[in-house]
Write a protein that holds these residues in place. Structure first.
Motif, PDB file in Angstrom:
ATOM      1  N   HIS A  57       0.538  -1.501   0.139  1.00  0.00           N
ATOM      2  CA  HIS A  57      -0.091   0.346   0.080  1.00  0.00           C
ATOM      3  C   HIS A  57       0.882   1.280   0.548  1.00  0.00           C
ATOM      4  O   HIS A  57       0.162   2.499  -0.917  1.00  0.00           O
ATOM      5  CB  HIS A  57      -1.124   0.364   0.983  1.00  0.00           C
ATOM      6  N   LEU A  58       1.915   1.310   0.820  1.00  0.00           N
ATOM      7  CA  LEU A  58       2.684   2.085   0.300  1.00  0.00           C
ATOM      8  C   LEU A  58       3.700   2.631  -0.264  1.00  0.00           C
ATOM      9  O   LEU A  58       3.720   4.380  -0.759  1.00  0.00           O
ATOM     10  CB  LEU A  58       4.009   2.123   1.743  1.00  0.00           C
ATOM     11  N   GLU A  59       3.952   1.497  -1.300  1.00  0.00           N
ATOM     12  CA  GLU A  59       4.272   1.675  -2.528  1.00  0.00           C
ATOM     13  C   GLU A  59       3.614   2.338  -3.506  1.00  0.00           C
ATOM     14  O   GLU A  59       4.051   3.037  -4.512  1.00  0.00           O
ATOM     15  CB  GLU A  59       4.958   0.366  -2.795  1.00  0.00           C
ATOM     16  N   LEU A  67       3.154   9.835  -1.284  1.00  0.00           N
ATOM     17  CA  LEU A  67       4.457   9.786  -0.296  1.00  0.00           C
ATOM     18  C   LEU A  67       5.308  10.054  -1.224  1.00  0.00           C
ATOM     19  O   LEU A  67       5.429   9.928  -2.454  1.00  0.00           O
ATOM     20  CB  LEU A  67       3.638   8.012   0.232  1.00  0.00           C
ATOM     21  N   GLU A  68       6.582  10.508  -0.443  1.00  0.00           N
ATOM     22  CA  GLU A  68       7.711   9.978  -0.921  1.00  0.00           C
ATOM     23  C   GLU A  68       8.293   8.871   0.043  1.00  0.00           C
ATOM     24  O   GLU A  68       7.864   8.990   1.331  1.00  0.00           O
ATOM     25  CB  GLU A  68       7.784  11.280  -0.873  1.00  0.00           C
ATOM     26  N   VAL A  69       9.301   8.436  -0.777  1.00  0.00           N
ATOM     27  CA  VAL A  69      10.771   7.567   0.071  1.00  0.00           C
ATOM     28  C   VAL A  69      11.878   8.180   0.127  1.00  0.00           C
ATOM     29  O   VAL A  69      12.202   8.998  -0.892  1.00  0.00           O
ATOM     30  CB  VAL A  69      10.976   6.259  -0.374  1.00  0.00           C
ATOM     31  N   GLU A  70      12.199   7.852   2.114  1.00  0.00           N
ATOM     32  CA  GLU A  70      13.714   8.462   2.793  1.00  0.00           C
ATOM     33  C   GLU A  70      13.810   7.005   2.592  1.00  0.00           C
ATOM     34  O   GLU A  70      13.475   6.426   2.456  1.00  0.00           O
ATOM     35  CB  GLU A  70      13.606   9.710   3.119  1.00  0.00           C
ATOM     36  N   ARG A  71      15.413   7.877   2.182  1.00  0.00           N
ATOM     37  CA  ARG A  71      16.185   6.676   3.467  1.00  0.00           C
ATOM     38  C   ARG A  71      17.385   6.761   4.415  1.00  0.00           C
ATOM     39  O   ARG A  71      17.954   8.005   4.969  1.00  0.00           O
ATOM     40  CB  ARG A  71      17.555   5.709   2.138  1.00  0.00           C
ATOM     41  N   ARG A  84       7.130   9.261   3.390  1.00  0.00           N
ATOM     42  CA  ARG A  84       6.950  10.291   4.496  1.00  0.00           C
ATOM     43  C   ARG A  84       5.573  11.405   3.456  1.00  0.00           C
ATOM     44  O   ARG A  84       5.533  11.001   1.816  1.00  0.00           O
ATOM     45  CB  ARG A  84       8.153  12.128   4.503  1.00  0.00           C
ATOM     46  N   LEU A  85       4.940  12.096   3.586  1.00  0.00           N
ATOM     47  CA  LEU A  85       3.745  12.764   2.485  1.00  0.00           C
ATOM     48  C   LEU A  85       4.229  13.718   1.562  1.00  0.00           C
ATOM     49  O   LEU A  85       4.471  14.797   2.790  1.00  0.00           O
ATOM     50  CB  LEU A  85       2.483  13.372   4.062  1.00  0.00           C
ATOM     51  N   THR A  86       3.801  14.037   0.829  1.00  0.00           N
ATOM     52  CA  THR A  86       4.161  14.720  -0.189  1.00  0.00           C
ATOM     53  C   THR A  86       3.306  15.390  -0.978  1.00  0.00           C
ATOM     54  O   THR A  86       2.829  16.607  -1.345  1.00  0.00           O
ATOM     55  CB  THR A  86       5.214  13.961  -0.829  1.00  0.00           C
ATOM     56  N   GLY A  87       1.617  14.783  -1.095  1.00  0.00           N
ATOM     57  CA  GLY A  87       1.075  15.375  -1.921  1.00  0.00           C
ATOM     58  C   GLY A  87      -0.220  16.544  -1.031  1.00  0.00           C
ATOM     59  O   GLY A  87       0.059  16.417  -0.412  1.00  0.00           O
TER      60      GLY A  87
END
Length: 205
Positions: A57-59, A67-71, A84-87
């Motif tokens: 679901h996250l992907e 959402l955006e992905v950080e490492r 993290r929420l981005t929209g």
């Protein structure tokens, strides 16, 4: 899709894709309720689902642009993914309503002095008597969905701006927002511009 079916706008299709599944909807709304970054394990635990279900679901929400992905450093050789929420806001309207276009046209027709004056008038109309702090003064905007964080030296970070879409088209709308805060706090407020895609920053004198 039938040739007679409505031609849904991309933003509406995106929102429907995010909300269609109950678990995905629950995950996304948790991000909107609390904008902190989360790992797959955090999401799985909060939603009561298996880690692999949460990951899928996250992907999907990343692919939809919400959402955006950080490492961040996890196990050796395997950095942990953080989401993290981005929209922007979830909006479903058919036919589409483009208030951001209206805001841009009005902002171009007025100078910043009049725009700030309009914001100040709105702020005064929303203001509550006998507020004792900046946070309590901002309550009317917070109840509408705004999210504010106070910093040092009178700085206010708006993490979720009620006018974000309009501001992206017409940055002078930030001046309007500063005026609203002035009307609420009875203090002079300067707009510091964008803080993130979803918010901006202000300085209260």
């Amino acid at each position: 899709m039938s040739e007679h079916a409505p031609n849904l706008a991309p933003d509406m299709e995106r929102a429907l894709g995010a909300l269609r599944d109950f678990t995905r909807r629950d995950i996304l709304l948790r991000f909107y309720a609390d904008r902190k970054a989360r790992s797959v394990d955090d999401v799985a635990r909060a939603s009561g689902v298996h880690r692999s279900v949460a990951f899928d679901h996250l992907e999907r929400l990343v692919a939809l642009g919400y959402l955006e992905v950080e490492r961040r450093r996890g196990l050796p050789g395997k950095p942990a993914k953080i989401y993290r929420l981005t929209g922007g806001p979830l909006q479903i309207s058919h036919p589409m309503r483009r208030y951001d276009v209206l805001a841009e046209a009005l902002a171009e027709a007025l100078d910043d002095r009049l725009i700030k004056q309009a914001g100040r008038s709105l702020g005064r109309s929303l203001a509550r008597p006998e507020v004792r702090s900046t946070v309590s003064a901002l309550e009317p905007l917070i109840e509408m969905g705004g999210d504010y964080e106070l910093g040092l030296g009178g700085r206010i970070a708006c993490l979720n701006c009620l006018f974000a879409e309009a501001c992206r088209r017409a940055p002078s709308i930030c001046v309007f927002h500063a005026g609203v805060i002035e009307g609420l706090t009875s203090s002079e407020v300067e707009s510091l511009g964008f803080l993130s895609p979803s918010g901006c920053a202000y300085l209260v004198s």
